[in-house]
Scaffold this motif. Sequence first.
Motif, PDB file in Angstrom:
ATOM      1  N   VAL A   1       0.852  -1.187   0.000  1.00 28.94           N
ATOM      2  CA  VAL A   1       0.000   0.000   0.000  1.00 28.94           C
ATOM      3  C   VAL A   1       0.884   1.232   0.000  1.00 28.94           C
ATOM      4  N   LEU A   2       0.595   2.161  -0.892  1.00 23.45           N
ATOM      5  CA  LEU A   2       1.341   3.413  -0.980  1.00 23.45           C
ATOM      6  C   LEU A   2       0.349   4.565  -0.992  1.00 23.45           C
ATOM      7  N   PHE A   3       0.458   5.433   0.032  1.00 26.28           N
ATOM      8  CA  PHE A   3      -0.444   6.577   0.178  1.00 26.28           C
ATOM      9  C   PHE A   3      -1.913   6.156   0.179  1.00 26.28           C
ATOM     10  N   GLY A   4      -2.177   5.042   0.854  1.00 23.26           N
ATOM     11  CA  GLY A   4      -3.541   4.573   0.976  1.00 23.26           C
ATOM     12  C   GLY A   4      -4.069   3.798  -0.220  1.00 23.26           C
ATOM     13  N   THR A   5      -3.235   3.572  -1.247  1.00 20.40           N
ATOM     14  CA  THR A   5      -3.653   2.857  -2.453  1.00 20.40           C
ATOM     15  C   THR A   5      -2.782   1.617  -2.627  1.00 20.40           C
ATOM     16  N   ARG A   6      -3.409   0.485  -2.852  1.00 17.67           N
ATOM     17  CA  ARG A   6      -2.660  -0.749  -3.070  1.00 17.67           C
ATOM     18  C   ARG A   6      -2.041  -0.725  -4.466  1.00 17.67           C
ATOM     19  N   VAL A   7      -0.722  -0.737  -4.524  1.00 24.44           N
ATOM     20  CA  VAL A   7      -0.002  -0.664  -5.797  1.00 24.44           C
ATOM     21  C   VAL A   7       0.508  -2.026  -6.247  1.00 24.44           C
ATOM     22  N   LEU A   8       0.593  -2.977  -5.334  1.00 23.20           N
ATOM     23  CA  LEU A   8       1.006  -4.334  -5.673  1.00 23.20           C
ATOM     24  C   LEU A   8       0.003  -5.309  -5.073  1.00 23.20           C
ATOM     25  N   PRO A   9      -0.262  -6.422  -5.751  1.00 25.66           N
ATOM     26  CA  PRO A   9      -1.317  -7.339  -5.275  1.00 25.66           C
ATOM     27  C   PRO A   9      -0.895  -8.093  -4.027  1.00 25.66           C
ATOM     28  N   ARG A  10      -1.884  -8.741  -3.437  1.00 31.29           N
ATOM     29  CA  ARG A  10      -1.603  -9.599  -2.286  1.00 31.29           C
ATOM     30  C   ARG A  10      -0.760 -10.791  -2.730  1.00 31.29           C
ATOM     31  N   ALA A  11       0.134 -11.212  -1.856  1.00 37.96           N
ATOM     32  CA  ALA A  11       1.027 -12.322  -2.178  1.00 37.96           C
ATOM     33  C   ALA A  11       0.621 -13.611  -1.480  1.00 37.96           C
ATOM     34  N   ASP A  12      -0.632 -13.701  -1.013  1.00 40.83           N
ATOM     35  CA  ASP A  12      -1.073 -14.918  -0.350  1.00 40.83           C
ATOM     36  C   ASP A  12      -1.494 -15.957  -1.387  1.00 40.83           C
ATOM     37  N   ASP A  13      -1.698 -17.175  -0.933  1.00 40.18           N
ATOM     38  CA  ASP A  13      -2.054 -18.272  -1.835  1.00 40.18           C
ATOM     39  C   ASP A  13      -3.432 -18.108  -2.445  1.00 40.18           C
ATOM     40  N   LEU A  14      -4.310 -17.352  -1.800  1.00 40.06           N
ATOM     41  CA  LEU A  14      -5.643 -17.145  -2.346  1.00 40.06           C
ATOM     42  C   LEU A  14      -5.619 -16.238  -3.576  1.00 40.06           C
ATOM     43  N   SER A  15      -4.785 -15.202  -3.540  1.00 38.31           N
ATOM     44  CA  SER A  15      -4.701 -14.271  -4.661  1.00 38.31           C
ATOM     45  C   SER A  15      -3.685 -14.713  -5.703  1.00 38.31           C
ATOM     46  N   MET A  16      -2.566 -15.286  -5.254  1.00 37.83           N
ATOM     47  CA  MET A  16      -1.504 -15.699  -6.169  1.00 37.83           C
ATOM     48  C   MET A  16      -1.064 -17.114  -5.810  1.00 37.83           C
ATOM     49  N   PRO A  17      -1.760 -18.113  -6.300  1.00 35.50           N
ATOM     50  CA  PRO A  17      -1.328 -19.484  -6.022  1.00 35.50           C
ATOM     51  C   PRO A  17      -0.012 -19.791  -6.716  1.00 35.50           C
ATOM     52  N   HIS A  18       0.695 -20.756  -6.213  1.00 36.58           N
ATOM     53  CA  HIS A  18       1.948 -21.172  -6.845  1.00 36.58           C
ATOM     54  C   HIS A  18       1.662 -21.698  -8.257  1.00 36.58           C
ATOM     55  N   LEU A  19       2.558 -21.397  -9.168  1.00 38.81           N
ATOM     56  CA  LEU A  19       2.381 -21.837 -10.552  1.00 38.81           C
ATOM     57  C   LEU A  19       2.359 -23.360 -10.645  1.00 38.81           C
ATOM     58  N   LEU A  20       3.097 -24.027  -9.775  1.00 42.31           N
ATOM     59  CA  LEU A  20       3.065 -25.486  -9.768  1.00 42.31           C
ATOM     60  C   LEU A  20       1.685 -25.996  -9.368  1.00 42.31           C
TER      61      LEU A  20
ATOM     62  N   TYR B   1     -15.378 -20.316 -13.163  1.00 42.40           N
ATOM     63  CA  TYR B   1     -14.302 -20.682 -12.251  1.00 42.40           C
ATOM     64  C   TYR B   1     -14.046 -19.604 -11.209  1.00 42.40           C
ATOM     65  N   SER B   2     -14.320 -18.338 -11.555  1.00 44.99           N
ATOM     66  CA  SER B   2     -14.086 -17.267 -10.590  1.00 44.99           C
ATOM     67  C   SER B   2     -15.016 -17.380  -9.381  1.00 44.99           C
ATOM     68  N   ARG B   3     -16.131 -18.062  -9.532  1.00 40.48           N
ATOM     69  CA  ARG B   3     -17.036 -18.267  -8.398  1.00 40.48           C
ATOM     70  C   ARG B   3     -16.421 -19.197  -7.357  1.00 40.48           C
ATOM     71  N   GLU B   4     -15.414 -19.964  -7.752  1.00 37.83           N
ATOM     72  CA  GLU B   4     -14.742 -20.876  -6.829  1.00 37.83           C
ATOM     73  C   GLU B   4     -13.387 -20.333  -6.401  1.00 37.83           C
ATOM     74  N   ALA B   5     -13.185 -19.012  -6.544  1.00 40.93           N
ATOM     75  CA  ALA B   5     -11.869 -18.435  -6.269  1.00 40.93           C
ATOM     76  C   ALA B   5     -11.459 -18.601  -4.811  1.00 40.93           C
ATOM     77  N   THR B   6     -12.411 -18.551  -3.896  1.00 36.37           N
ATOM     78  CA  THR B   6     -12.054 -18.659  -2.485  1.00 36.37           C
ATOM     79  C   THR B   6     -11.714 -20.085  -2.082  1.00 36.37           C
ATOM     80  N   SER B   7     -12.359 -21.068  -2.692  1.00 40.99           N
ATOM     81  CA  SER B   7     -12.123 -22.464  -2.324  1.00 40.99           C
ATOM     82  C   SER B   7     -11.093 -23.149  -3.217  1.00 40.99           C
ATOM     83  N   ASP B   8     -10.948 -22.679  -4.452  1.00 40.28           N
ATOM     84  CA  ASP B   8     -10.035 -23.328  -5.399  1.00 40.28           C
ATOM     85  C   ASP B   8      -9.401 -22.246  -6.284  1.00 40.28           C
TER      86      ASP B   8
END
Length: 286
Positions: A31-50, A238-245
């Motif tokens: 977050v920079l000046f109250g605005t998110r400039v880079l995405p979350r790095a958790d597994d829910l937002s960015m799963p491992h490519l493997l 598939y986006s409807r299952e984003a939280t679970s898968d």
Amino acid sequence: MRRLLAALAGLAGFVLLWEGYKLVGNPEGTVLFGTRVLPRADDLSMPHLLDVARRLGRPELAGGDPVWQVVLRACVFTLGITAAGFALGAVVGLLLAVAMQRFRIVERGLLPYVILSQTVPLVALAPLVAGWSGNLSLGPWPWRDWMTVSVIAAYLAFFPVAVGMLRGLQSTSAAGVELMRSYAAGWWRTLVLLRLPAALPYLFPALRLAGAAAVVGAVVGEISTGTRGGIGRLVIEYSREATSDPAKVYTAMLGAALLGLLVAAAVSLLERPLMRHRRHVEVATL
């Protein structure tokens, strides 16, 4: 070989960047000046490519087909719609470019509207096109939903072709045009023998852009019109299952990205023999 190595290096760089950011990035995002400039790095937002690659091999649903087969069928369906929209957009763009080159008044009156047409949000345009085409028919054949999506894809595809082809047709030297006039060649013969060959270096980059734009138009059109069977609809499902898968969402996005690369590669395959023939003609002329 250099192009292949460059493509592999780019792919490796993307993998390192993705996994490196997951390793050092903030799980809540930067977050920079109250605005998110880079995405979350958790597994829910960015799963491992493997994990995304593994998800491709697992069934879409319990006892169903693997995800890669479902994505492949959806890509084939969208590819057919994209091909129809790309062909329609390319033809319209070529005709507009020829008309604008032939008549100066057409260029002055039409080119600003061609450019202005690309400022209309596609998400807002798609429902309008679907509403207009609802009562249409092609003779004995009723209008289908995929035809609406093809029109939307053509809407994005015609612009780069029209602008690129117009620039190519106008790129011929004055000496070449004067030479054709000295031979008493009319406008049509000058177009076929001089202007069209000179426009090829401008046409094929425009066609590659048009192919990528047609894919985007087809995907957005499928989402906006609710057309089933394509990769756009699959992204929504598939986006409807984003939280679970979360990895499942990226499989559909991967299919859409590969579809765009496939269309661009098909245009490049068409470009190679034609441009080689053009170079041979230039060498023979020199």
